[in-house]
Design a protein around this motif. Structure first.
Motif, PDB file in Angstrom:
ATOM      1  N   ASP A 143       0.848  -1.187   0.000  1.00  0.00           N
ATOM      2  CA  ASP A 143       0.000   0.000   0.000  1.00  0.00           C
ATOM      3  C   ASP A 143       0.886   1.241   0.000  1.00  0.00           C
ATOM      4  O   ASP A 143       1.630   1.484   0.952  1.00  0.00           O
ATOM      5  CB  ASP A 143      -0.924  -0.010   1.224  1.00  0.00           C
ATOM      6  N   LEU A 144       0.818   2.019  -1.066  1.00  0.00           N
ATOM      7  CA  LEU A 144       1.649   3.222  -1.211  1.00  0.00           C
ATOM      8  C   LEU A 144       0.884   4.501  -0.876  1.00  0.00           C
ATOM      9  O   LEU A 144       1.404   5.591  -1.094  1.00  0.00           O
ATOM     10  CB  LEU A 144       2.184   3.313  -2.650  1.00  0.00           C
ATOM     11  N   HIS A 145      -0.334   4.374  -0.324  1.00  0.00           N
ATOM     12  CA  HIS A 145      -1.125   5.562   0.031  1.00  0.00           C
ATOM     13  C   HIS A 145      -0.307   6.519   0.899  1.00  0.00           C
ATOM     14  O   HIS A 145       0.371   6.095   1.824  1.00  0.00           O
ATOM     15  CB  HIS A 145      -2.369   5.169   0.853  1.00  0.00           C
ATOM     16  N   ALA A 192       7.918   6.341  -2.497  1.00  0.00           N
ATOM     17  CA  ALA A 192       7.250   5.164  -3.035  1.00  0.00           C
ATOM     18  C   ALA A 192       8.146   4.314  -3.929  1.00  0.00           C
ATOM     19  O   ALA A 192       8.060   3.084  -3.891  1.00  0.00           O
ATOM     20  CB  ALA A 192       6.002   5.584  -3.801  1.00  0.00           C
ATOM     21  N   LEU A 194       8.607   0.256  -3.637  1.00  0.00           N
ATOM     22  CA  LEU A 194       8.135  -0.627  -4.703  1.00  0.00           C
ATOM     23  C   LEU A 194       9.250  -1.567  -5.166  1.00  0.00           C
ATOM     24  O   LEU A 194       9.036  -2.770  -5.321  1.00  0.00           O
ATOM     25  CB  LEU A 194       7.604   0.199  -5.877  1.00  0.00           C
ATOM     26  N   THR A 228      -2.145   2.095  -5.118  1.00  0.00           N
ATOM     27  CA  THR A 228      -1.670   3.476  -5.270  1.00  0.00           C
ATOM     28  C   THR A 228      -2.722   4.483  -4.828  1.00  0.00           C
ATOM     29  O   THR A 228      -2.396   5.614  -4.501  1.00  0.00           O
ATOM     30  CB  THR A 228      -1.343   3.769  -6.746  1.00  0.00           C
ATOM     31  N   LEU A 262       1.027   8.785  -8.081  1.00  0.00           N
ATOM     32  CA  LEU A 262       1.475   7.396  -7.964  1.00  0.00           C
ATOM     33  C   LEU A 262       0.733   6.497  -8.958  1.00  0.00           C
ATOM     34  O   LEU A 262       1.321   5.586  -9.534  1.00  0.00           O
ATOM     35  CB  LEU A 262       1.262   6.878  -6.541  1.00  0.00           C
ATOM     36  N   ARG A 263      -0.534   6.755  -9.143  1.00  0.00           N
ATOM     37  CA  ARG A 263      -1.334   5.944 -10.075  1.00  0.00           C
ATOM     38  C   ARG A 263      -0.751   6.006 -11.481  1.00  0.00           C
ATOM     39  O   ARG A 263      -0.790   5.034 -12.230  1.00  0.00           O
ATOM     40  CB  ARG A 263      -2.770   6.467 -10.068  1.00  0.00           C
ATOM     41  N   VAL A 314       3.528   4.445 -11.110  1.00  0.00           N
ATOM     42  CA  VAL A 314       3.838   3.046 -10.777  1.00  0.00           C
ATOM     43  C   VAL A 314       3.929   2.156 -12.021  1.00  0.00           C
ATOM     44  O   VAL A 314       4.880   1.377 -12.143  1.00  0.00           O
ATOM     45  CB  VAL A 314       2.843   2.507  -9.720  1.00  0.00           C
TER      46      VAL A 314
END
Length: 197
Positions: free
Chosen positions: A109-111, A118, A122, A141, A158-159, A162
Motif C-alpha cells: 500500500d503506497l497511500h 514510493a 516498490l 496506489t 502514484l497511479r 507506478v
C-alpha cells in the motif's frame, strides 16, 4: 530688351547630333511611377499554410482516414493504457486475474507516500516477492482526487507513475504483466503485478 529668336534650321540639326552623343549628368526628373521603387520582389510574401492532413493508414486493406472528433482528445487513463498492452502471460490465467478470481499473494500500500518515498518501497517489495517465489502481487496506489498540477505533487501521481516504474529498470526483467486491479481489489486505484518465474 531684345526678343530672343529661335534656333535656325542649321542650329537644330547641329544640336540634335550633339544631343545624340551626349549622356546626361543628372537623370531627368523621376515620373510618378518611378518615385517609389518596386519592392515586391524584396518583401516576403505571406503564405497561409494548409491545415494538417494526417497520412492515410490501412484498415482491412483499404485506405481510410480517421474521423475528426468534435471533442477535445482526452489522454487515456493508466488502466486504459495497460489494457491496450499485449498479454505476455497465459491467456486463461490473465482472464481470471482481470476478473478478480485470482487472489494476490502479497500487497503493498503506497497511500500517502511521495514519489521519492514510493519508488524505493516498490523496488524492495517486488524484489522480496520474487525472492519468495510469489507470482501475483497487488500494488495499491489510490485513485487520487484528480489529475491537476505538476506530476511530482499532484494527487494521483502514484497511479500514473507506478506502471512506468514497473516497466523500466530495475523492475522490468522481474515483471511479466501489469494490469489494473478488479474492483474487489481496488479497481483503478491498484495494480496486479504478475511476476516472472
Amino acid at each position: 530688351m531684345s526678343r530672343r529668336r529661335g534656333l535656325s534650321r542649321e542650329d537644330r540639326v547641329l544640336w540634335s547630333r550633339v544631343a545624340r552623343t551626349a549622356s546626361p549628368l543628372r537623370p531627368s526628373s523621376p515620373s510618378a511611377d518611378d518615385e517609389a521603387p518596386d519592392i515586391s520582389s524584396f518583401v516576403a510574401k505571406k503564405v497561409t499554410p494548409a491545415p494538417y492532413q494526417p497520412p492515410p493508414f490501412r484498415v482491412g486493406g483499404s485506405s481510410a482516414l480517421p474521423k475528426p472528433s468534435s471533442r477535445a482528445t482526452v489522454a487515456p487513463s493508466p488502466a486504459e493504457r495497460l489494457a491496450s498492452n499485449p498479454v505476455r502471460m497465459d491467456a486463461k490465467t490473465y482472464r481470471r486475474m482481470a476478473q478478480g478470481k485470482l487472489r494476490p499473494e502479497a500487497r503493498l500500500d503506497l497511500h500517502g507516500m511521495t514519489l521519492a518515498e514510493a519508488q524505493p518501497e516498490l523496488i524492495h517489495f517486488i524484489h522480496a516477492a520474487r525472492a519468495r517465489g510469489l507470482r501475483l502481487v497487488l500494488v495499491i496506489t489510490g485513485k487520487g482526487r484528480g489529475d491537476h498540477g505538476p506530476l511530482p505533487t499532484r494527487p494521483g501521481a502514484l497511479r500514473h507513475q507506478v506502471p512506468h516504474w514497473l516497466g523500466s529498470a530495475p523492475l522490468a526483467p522481474l515483471v511479466q504483466q501489469v494490469s489494473a486491479a478488479h474492483l474487489r481489489h481496488g479497481g483503478e486505484g491498484a495494480y496486479y503485478v504478475y511476476l516472472r518465474r
